[in-house]
Design an enzyme around this catalytic site. Structure first.
Site, PDB file in Angstrom:
ATOM      1  N   LYS A   1     -41.183  -4.238 -10.211  1.00 20.07           N
ATOM      2  CA  LYS A   1     -41.916  -4.361  -8.954  1.00 20.07           C
ATOM      3  C   LYS A   1     -41.064  -5.191  -8.002  1.00 20.07           C
ATOM      4  CE  LYS A   1     -46.732  -3.625 -10.174  1.00 20.07           C
ATOM      5  NZ  LYS A   1     -46.973  -2.656  -9.105  1.00 20.07           N
TER       6      LYS A   1
ATOM      7  N   ASP B   1     -40.859  -0.067  -8.016  1.00 22.14           N
ATOM      8  CA  ASP B   1     -42.141   0.069  -7.321  1.00 22.14           C
ATOM      9  C   ASP B   1     -42.133  -0.870  -6.128  1.00 22.14           C
ATOM     10  OD1 ASP B   1     -44.689   0.414  -6.457  1.00 22.14           O
ATOM     11  OD2 ASP B   1     -45.674  -0.263  -8.290  1.00 22.14           O
TER      12      ASP B   1
ATOM     13  N   GLU C   1     -41.370   4.074  -6.357  1.00 23.19           N
ATOM     14  CA  GLU C   1     -42.744   4.341  -5.943  1.00 23.19           C
ATOM     15  C   GLU C   1     -42.981   3.824  -4.531  1.00 23.19           C
ATOM     16  OE1 GLU C   1     -45.762   3.040  -8.687  1.00 23.19           O
ATOM     17  OE2 GLU C   1     -44.373   3.199 -10.381  1.00 23.19           O
TER      18      GLU C   1
ATOM     19  N   ASP D   1     -47.856   6.955  -4.856  1.00 27.20           N
ATOM     20  CA  ASP D   1     -48.920   6.267  -5.572  1.00 27.20           C
ATOM     21  C   ASP D   1     -50.034   5.937  -4.591  1.00 27.20           C
ATOM     22  OD1 ASP D   1     -50.572   4.583  -6.979  1.00 27.20           O
ATOM     23  OD2 ASP D   1     -49.021   3.222  -7.654  1.00 27.20           O
TER      24      ASP D   1
ATOM     25  N   LYS E   1     -53.395   7.219 -11.251  1.00 29.28           N
ATOM     26  CA  LYS E   1     -54.266   6.195 -11.821  1.00 29.28           C
ATOM     27  C   LYS E   1     -55.692   6.725 -11.692  1.00 29.28           C
ATOM     28  CE  LYS E   1     -51.417   2.197 -10.452  1.00 29.28           C
ATOM     29  NZ  LYS E   1     -50.311   2.847  -9.715  1.00 29.28           N
TER      30      LYS E   1
END
Length: 366
Positions: free
Chosen positions: A175, A205, A231, A256, A283
């Site tokens: 991240k 991400d 992402e 996402d 998700k």
């Protein structure tokens, strides 16, 4: 079956209503979980997260099914104030039990509630993916997952990367967006200098953290480091810019946050056709529950777009459901690593028969 013995009910409905297969009542419970370490994203830092659990019990034979409803503040399209969330969820529970059916069209704007109700009913009646039809659900194989490295200082992130590599992960997700870009780029360069693509698959991400004015330049820099995917490099609702980033082919783009709140099939088609990303990341709590994710996967496959599944910081109850669902839709040996390594994030998680061994998530079976 799963029992949530550790949580105290907010309220319990004494009303017993007819469902399709038996007499069912439900209990709604709420629990706050605490992260072992601050979970940093470009949107902020999570210290706690709240989930609601729908527990269904058959009054005919005592069977139990549990589903987790887990909206994320400032991210989920159904992240309502707690009192309002409970009111809507209660109404949906009453409606589902009264009719014996899930009102999918009504619940499309509430994906976290939909996922919790879908999985509670599937768990209760042993319906897919709770039917033991996959080797993962029977405890025979593990699902490959990526090792998640949260944002932090250079030293913290490097230490976490080392931990993941020592644990046996070959796919690591970083991240980024919390520290200086030059430091993050140096961290990525350092990792790639010591580990080739065949040894470490690097996923990034950005959580929409790149500015539009710098996004292309940063992707050009990242193209030197054999990045598997990044992402959501820029903030949502900028389709033309995203399409240009995807078409440039510098680093494969995975969507996402862009998918959140896009619940109508026609809108899903329009988004995929307008941006045409290399991947989408699903998700269930954010992207329409199991039914909504199946729609995304089917539409993506028709367009040659890859996908994988990940959790949205649910407890082990939701993680179990996502793992079972991922094995159902991608098979027991998916080509891409899934993002299901979040079961150890909380100090007070609900015990579950889930275990990470090496780079695989195992479940002891239904």
């Amino acid at each position: 079956m799963v029992l949530i013995a550790e949580v105290q009910p907010i309220f319990k409905r004494s009303l017993i209503v007819n469902c399709q297969l038996s007499i069912v009542n439900y209990k709604l419970t709420k629990r706050v979980f605490h992260f072992r370490r601050p979970a940093g994203t470009s949107r902020g830092v999570y210290l706690t997260r709240t989930s609601w659990f729908v527990t269904l019990r058959s009054q005919t034979d005592g069977r139990v099914g549990v589903g987790e409803c887990a909206p994320l503040p400032d991210l989920s399209c159904d992240a309502l104030p707690d009192e309002e969330y409970e009111r809507v969820l209660t109404a949906m529970c009453e409606r589902c039990c009264a009719s014996g059916e899930i009102p999918y069209d009504t619940l499309r704007p509430y994906p976290s509630m939909l996922f919790g109700l879908e999985t509670a009913f599937a768990d209760l009646y042993g319906l897919p993916p709770f039917d033991g039809a996959t080797a993962f659900s029977r405890g025979e194989v593990g699902i490959p997952i990526n090792g998640l490295v949260w944002m932090g200082t250079f030293e913290e992130m490097y230490g976490r990367i080392e931990e993941k590599l020592e644990a046996g992960f070959h796919c690591v997700k970083l991240k980024i967006g919390a520290i200086d870009w030059a430091q993050e780029r140096e961290l990525i360069r350092f990792v790639r200098q010591h580990f080739k693509r065949e040894e470490i698959e690097l996923r990034l991400d950005a959580n929409g953290g790149f500015g539009v004015d710098v996004a292309m330049n940063r992707l050009e820099e990242l193209a030197n480091y054999d990045i598997h995917s990044i992402e959501q490099p820029i903030a949502t609702k900028q389709w033309e810019v995203l399409r240009a980033l995807c078409d440039a082919g510098l680093v494969p783009i995975a969507l996402d946050e862009e998918l959140i709140g896009v619940n109508d099939v026609a809108e899903k088609e329009r988004l995929l056709d307008a941006i045409h990303p290399q991947y989408i990341i699903l998700k269930p709590s954010l992207h329409g529950g199991m039914r909504g994710c199946r729609e995304w996967i089917e539409l993506a496959r028709e367009r040659g777009i890859g996908s994988w599944m990940t959790s949205a910081l649910e407890s082990n109850v939701g993680l179990r459901s996502i793992g079972l669902f991922a094995a159902q839709v991608y098979g027991d040996h998916p080509e891409l690593c899934q993002g299901l390594g979040t079961g150890q994030l909380f100090t007070d998680n609900i015990p579950m028969n889930l275990q990470i061994r090496g780079e695989r998530l195992y479940y002891k079976g239904l």
